[in-house]
Scaffold this active site. Structure first.
Site: not given
Length: 268
Positions: A45, A148, A150, A165-166
């Protein structure tokens, strides 16, 4: 028909590309890496994503075909031992295709007069290099929340099965030309709140992310990675163009999801 071959560079993929090239030449196909009608990728991919970006200027005319040389992928319908069948399908080509939505991303960097435009097949992310990303999120030009955490991930329907998805986003069928925003480790407590869920937006809407705290950022668009630049604003929308795949025996989307995440051995 003019065909371009694009491989991952690994030894096995290179061998497969050479074998396929000879089969195509034997059937009088023209090999053209500059102005092809069809681009055949050999690898995974990631290889296909790289090929889409290479031929971005030809997006309205070129169709893609993926040959996988490893495990099954979401964008690859053919295996490395099926080259003769692929060539036979190419000989019977009647222009069949299926189109998938692309993201259009406009990034306004500090010191630049105009935004830099990117396209993504899967997703784009924005993270602060150190510390917490604090950013105002606008939907359709209206302030939705102050985020707020990551970072934020904006994906296409086909990209919904990847990084989206993760981080807890929903899997979306590619016939729905929508965009999705998922949070990456958001901060939610008595003082700071976000919606705490992924958002799926209509195709005519746009998402604008404006960082509040100063600093440098890590911005990604598929396999493109920009690190350390000051970003004033990022705007996401569904692109007018689509990425087109030759539909000889295009594997159904839910079959791809099942093969990738459940597997035949887990069938009831």
């Amino acid at each position: 028909m003019k065909i371009a071959l694009y491989h991952s560079g690994q030894d096995h993929s290179l061998d497969v590309a050479n074998d396929l090239k000879q089969l195509l030449l034997n059937e009088n196909f023209e090999i053209d890496d500059v102005d092809p009608d069809i681009v055949i990728t050999i690898g995974g991919d990631g290889t296909l994503l790289s090929a889409v970006h290479k031929y971005r200027a030809l997006m309205n005319k070129v169709r893609f075909v993926g040959v996988h040389t490893g495990h099954l992928g979401f964008y690859t319908d053919w295996r490395d031992y099926e080259l003769e069948k692929l060539v036979a399908a190419l000989k019977e080509d009647h222009g069949e295709e299926v189109g998938y939505p692309l993201l259009e991303i406009a990034v306004q960097y500090e010191g630049e007069k105009k935004p830099v435009i990117y396209n993504a097949v899967n997703e784009s992310t924005l993270k602060k290099i150190s510390g917490t990303l604090v950013a105002d999120v606008y939907i359709g030009g209206v302030l939705f929340e102050r985020f707020r955490g990551d970072g934020l991930c904006v994906s296409t329907p086909t990209g919904s099965t990847a990084y989206n998805r993760s981080v807890g986003g929903a899997i979306v069928h590619p016939r729905l030309k929508v965009l999705q925003m998922a949070e990456i480790a958001s901060i939610n407590n008595r003082v700071f709140r976000t919606v705490g869920a992924s958002l799926i937006l209509a195709p005519n809407e746009k998402i604008t992310i404006i960082p509040v705290a100063q600093g440098t950022f890590n911005f990604t668009s598929d396999r493109e990675d920009t690190v350390g630049r000051v970003i004033k604003q990022v705007e996401y929308r569904i692109a007018k163009e689509e990425v087109h795949f030759a539909k000889y025996r295009h594997t159904g989307f839910w079959n791809r999801v099942q093969n990738a995440f459940i597997g035949k051995d887990n069938e009831v």
